[in-house]
Design a protein around this motif. Structure first.
Motif, PDB file in Angstrom:
ATOM      1  N   SER A 108      31.200  36.794   8.974  1.00 34.20           N
ATOM      2  CA  SER A 108      29.816  36.336   9.010  1.00 34.20           C
ATOM      3  C   SER A 108      28.971  37.047   7.961  1.00 34.20           C
ATOM      4  O   SER A 108      28.929  38.273   7.902  1.00 34.20           O
ATOM      5  CB  SER A 108      29.216  36.579  10.398  1.00 34.20           C
ATOM      6  N   LYS A 109      28.285  36.259   7.149  1.00 34.93           N
ATOM      7  CA  LYS A 109      27.397  36.819   6.139  1.00 34.93           C
ATOM      8  C   LYS A 109      25.980  36.972   6.672  1.00 34.93           C
ATOM      9  O   LYS A 109      25.183  37.701   6.123  1.00 34.93           O
ATOM     10  CB  LYS A 109      27.393  35.923   4.908  1.00 34.93           C
ATOM     11  N   GLU A 110      25.682  36.247   7.734  1.00 36.63           N
ATOM     12  CA  GLU A 110      24.324  36.260   8.268  1.00 36.63           C
ATOM     13  C   GLU A 110      24.163  37.192   9.462  1.00 36.63           C
ATOM     14  O   GLU A 110      23.085  37.304  10.012  1.00 36.63           O
ATOM     15  CB  GLU A 110      23.926  34.845   8.687  1.00 36.63           C
ATOM     16  N   ALA A 111      25.231  37.831   9.864  1.00 35.31           N
ATOM     17  CA  ALA A 111      25.164  38.698  11.047  1.00 35.31           C
ATOM     18  C   ALA A 111      24.259  39.895  10.776  1.00 35.31           C
ATOM     19  O   ALA A 111      24.258  40.453   9.683  1.00 35.31           O
ATOM     20  CB  ALA A 111      26.544  39.170  11.443  1.00 35.31           C
ATOM     21  N   LYS A 112      23.493  40.257  11.762  1.00 35.05           N
ATOM     22  CA  LYS A 112      22.643  41.434  11.659  1.00 35.05           C
ATOM     23  C   LYS A 112      23.541  42.658  11.741  1.00 35.05           C
ATOM     24  O   LYS A 112      24.410  42.751  12.590  1.00 35.05           O
ATOM     25  CB  LYS A 112      21.625  41.436  12.793  1.00 35.05           C
ATOM     26  N   THR A 113      23.313  43.604  10.872  1.00 34.87           N
ATOM     27  CA  THR A 113      24.188  44.760  10.773  1.00 34.87           C
ATOM     28  C   THR A 113      24.293  45.540  12.076  1.00 34.87           C
ATOM     29  O   THR A 113      25.390  45.871  12.518  1.00 34.87           O
ATOM     30  CB  THR A 113      23.705  45.700   9.648  1.00 34.87           C
ATOM     31  N   SER A 114      23.177  45.834  12.727  1.00 33.97           N
ATOM     32  CA  SER A 114      23.236  46.621  13.969  1.00 33.97           C
ATOM     33  C   SER A 114      23.984  45.857  15.056  1.00 33.97           C
ATOM     34  O   SER A 114      24.736  46.447  15.830  1.00 33.97           O
ATOM     35  CB  SER A 114      21.841  47.002  14.446  1.00 33.97           C
ATOM     36  N   LEU A 115      23.790  44.547  15.113  1.00 27.74           N
ATOM     37  CA  LEU A 115      24.509  43.726  16.089  1.00 27.74           C
ATOM     38  C   LEU A 115      26.003  43.757  15.799  1.00 27.74           C
ATOM     39  O   LEU A 115      26.818  43.956  16.699  1.00 27.74           O
ATOM     40  CB  LEU A 115      24.002  42.289  16.072  1.00 27.74           C
ATOM     41  N   THR A 116      26.369  43.573  14.553  1.00 33.01           N
ATOM     42  CA  THR A 116      27.778  43.563  14.163  1.00 33.01           C
ATOM     43  C   THR A 116      28.444  44.885  14.487  1.00 33.01           C
ATOM     44  O   THR A 116      29.515  44.913  15.101  1.00 33.01           O
ATOM     45  CB  THR A 116      27.916  43.245  12.650  1.00 33.01           C
ATOM     46  N   VAL A 117      27.812  45.972  14.108  1.00 29.63           N
ATOM     47  CA  VAL A 117      28.382  47.296  14.361  1.00 29.63           C
ATOM     48  C   VAL A 117      28.515  47.533  15.871  1.00 29.63           C
ATOM     49  O   VAL A 117      29.544  48.013  16.349  1.00 29.63           O
ATOM     50  CB  VAL A 117      27.539  48.400  13.694  1.00 29.63           C
ATOM     51  N   GLY A 118      27.490  47.173  16.640  1.00 29.55           N
ATOM     52  CA  GLY A 118      27.523  47.356  18.090  1.00 29.55           C
ATOM     53  C   GLY A 118      28.645  46.580  18.748  1.00 29.55           C
ATOM     54  O   GLY A 118      29.359  47.105  19.613  1.00 29.55           O
ATOM     55  N   LEU A 119      28.816  45.323  18.336  1.00 29.18           N
ATOM     56  CA  LEU A 119      29.886  44.503  18.912  1.00 29.18           C
ATOM     57  C   LEU A 119      31.269  44.999  18.492  1.00 29.18           C
ATOM     58  O   LEU A 119      32.187  45.058  19.307  1.00 29.18           O
ATOM     59  CB  LEU A 119      29.708  43.036  18.526  1.00 29.18           C
ATOM     60  N   VAL A 120      31.410  45.363  17.227  1.00 28.68           N
ATOM     61  CA  VAL A 120      32.702  45.874  16.751  1.00 28.68           C
ATOM     62  C   VAL A 120      33.078  47.135  17.528  1.00 28.68           C
ATOM     63  O   VAL A 120      34.215  47.275  18.000  1.00 28.68           O
ATOM     64  CB  VAL A 120      32.673  46.143  15.226  1.00 28.68           C
ATOM     65  N   MET A 121      32.124  48.034  17.698  1.00 26.96           N
ATOM     66  CA  MET A 121      32.392  49.276  18.444  1.00 26.96           C
ATOM     67  C   MET A 121      32.776  48.973  19.892  1.00 26.96           C
ATOM     68  O   MET A 121      33.706  49.575  20.431  1.00 26.96           O
ATOM     69  CB  MET A 121      31.173  50.198  18.404  1.00 26.96           C
ATOM     70  N   SER A 122      32.088  48.040  20.516  1.00 29.55           N
ATOM     71  CA  SER A 122      32.387  47.695  21.913  1.00 29.55           C
ATOM     72  C   SER A 122      33.765  47.066  22.053  1.00 29.55           C
ATOM     73  O   SER A 122      34.507  47.380  22.987  1.00 29.55           O
ATOM     74  CB  SER A 122      31.320  46.741  22.460  1.00 29.55           C
ATOM     75  N   VAL A 123      34.107  46.179  21.137  1.00 28.55           N
ATOM     76  CA  VAL A 123      35.423  45.534  21.181  1.00 28.55           C
ATOM     77  C   VAL A 123      36.519  46.584  20.986  1.00 28.55           C
ATOM     78  O   VAL A 123      37.495  46.635  21.749  1.00 28.55           O
ATOM     79  CB  VAL A 123      35.537  44.415  20.122  1.00 28.55           C
ATOM     80  N   LEU A 124      36.356  47.431  19.985  1.00 27.94           N
ATOM     81  CA  LEU A 124      37.375  48.457  19.718  1.00 27.94           C
ATOM     82  C   LEU A 124      37.490  49.446  20.874  1.00 27.94           C
ATOM     83  O   LEU A 124      38.599  49.844  21.252  1.00 27.94           O
ATOM     84  CB  LEU A 124      37.059  49.185  18.414  1.00 27.94           C
ATOM     85  N   ARG A 125      36.366  49.812  21.483  1.00 33.34           N
ATOM     86  CA  ARG A 125      36.387  50.727  22.629  1.00 33.34           C
ATOM     87  C   ARG A 125      37.137  50.096  23.806  1.00 33.34           C
ATOM     88  O   ARG A 125      37.953  50.761  24.454  1.00 33.34           O
ATOM     89  CB  ARG A 125      34.952  51.071  23.030  1.00 33.34           C
ATOM     90  N   THR A 126      36.861  48.824  24.061  1.00 28.36           N
ATOM     91  CA  THR A 126      37.516  48.134  25.176  1.00 28.36           C
ATOM     92  C   THR A 126      39.021  48.044  24.966  1.00 28.36           C
ATOM     93  O   THR A 126      39.808  48.335  25.869  1.00 28.36           O
ATOM     94  CB  THR A 126      36.923  46.718  25.375  1.00 28.36           C
ATOM     95  N   VAL A 127      39.422  47.656  23.775  1.00 28.38           N
ATOM     96  CA  VAL A 127      40.855  47.528  23.478  1.00 28.38           C
ATOM     97  C   VAL A 127      41.526  48.903  23.521  1.00 28.38           C
ATOM     98  O   VAL A 127      42.628  49.041  24.055  1.00 28.38           O
ATOM     99  CB  VAL A 127      41.064  46.833  22.113  1.00 28.38           C
ATOM    100  N   ALA A 128      40.854  49.927  23.014  1.00 30.78           N
ATOM    101  CA  ALA A 128      41.417  51.280  23.044  1.00 30.78           C
ATOM    102  C   ALA A 128      41.603  51.747  24.498  1.00 30.78           C
ATOM    103  O   ALA A 128      42.635  52.359  24.826  1.00 30.78           O
ATOM    104  CB  ALA A 128      40.521  52.246  22.290  1.00 30.78           C
ATOM    105  N   CYS A 129      40.640  51.473  25.350  1.00 31.56           N
ATOM    106  CA  CYS A 129      40.746  51.862  26.773  1.00 31.56           C
ATOM    107  C   CYS A 129      41.909  51.155  27.447  1.00 31.56           C
ATOM    108  O   CYS A 129      42.572  51.720  28.326  1.00 31.56           O
ATOM    109  CB  CYS A 129      39.452  51.568  27.513  1.00 31.56           C
ATOM    110  N   GLU A 130      42.160  49.922  27.073  1.00 35.26           N
ATOM    111  CA  GLU A 130      43.268  49.166  27.659  1.00 35.26           C
ATOM    112  C   GLU A 130      44.616  49.729  27.260  1.00 35.26           C
ATOM    113  O   GLU A 130      45.609  49.548  27.953  1.00 35.26           O
ATOM    114  CB  GLU A 130      43.197  47.688  27.242  1.00 35.26           C
ATOM    115  N   ASN A 131      44.664  50.401  26.121  1.00 29.83           N
ATOM    116  CA  ASN A 131      45.939  50.919  25.608  1.00 29.83           C
ATOM    117  C   ASN A 131      46.177  52.387  25.926  1.00 29.83           C
ATOM    118  O   ASN A 131      47.119  52.974  25.433  1.00 29.83           O
ATOM    119  CB  ASN A 131      46.016  50.694  24.100  1.00 29.83           C
ATOM    120  N   GLN A 132      45.325  52.983  26.722  1.00 31.37           N
ATOM    121  CA  GLN A 132      45.523  54.402  27.078  1.00 31.37           C
ATOM    122  C   GLN A 132      46.471  54.537  28.240  1.00 31.37           C
ATOM    123  O   GLN A 132      46.567  53.766  29.107  1.00 31.37           O
ATOM    124  CB  GLN A 132      44.196  55.063  27.412  1.00 31.37           C
TER     125      GLN A 132
END
Length: 132
Positions: A108-132
């Protein structure tokens, strides 16, 4: 099945009203007690269908993020991610949804940076928790 039809309609709709998405989510909360009456196989099929449609809703919200309030986009997508995370379905469904979210966010070129970073961090955190 009525709730699944409503959620599917919202997922396929071109109407970008956040109230439709919120109503679909609220219907899911009221549905939970009734799911225990389904046998295990039907419960699994129904959950897979419902989560798939919720995932489509979330992806649609991300695609059209500029039409929505930033906090709505974040909360709706995280709520959907959490539903995938706690579902009894195999984790491959969570991983597939996570890949689709990340792919949309990175393309996405139109995504707001803070929104993108927040969602990416949440997705990665969730997937990381599932793999612990």
């Amino acid at each position: 099945m009525v709730v699944a039809s409503i959620v599917r309609s919202v997922a396929k709709s071109r109407d970008m009203d956040d109230l439709h998405y919120l109503r679909g989510t609220s219907l899911l909360h009221g549905l939970k007690p009734w799911l225990r009456y389904l046998d295990a196989d039907e419960h699994q099929k129904f959950l897979k269908l419902l989560l798939s449609d919720m995932g489509e809703c979330a992806l649609s919200v991300i695609r059209e993020a500029e039409r929505f309030n930033e906090s709505f986009v974040h909360s709706f997508c995280i709520s959907t991610l959490e539903k995938y995370s706690v579902s009894p379905l195999p984790k491959c469904h969570l991983y597939k949804f996570s890949r689709e979210v990340l792919s949309l966010l990175f393309l996405s070129k139109e995504a707001k940076t803070s929104l993108t970073v927040g969602l990416v961090m949440s997705v990665l955190r969730t997937v990381a928790c599932e793999n612990q």
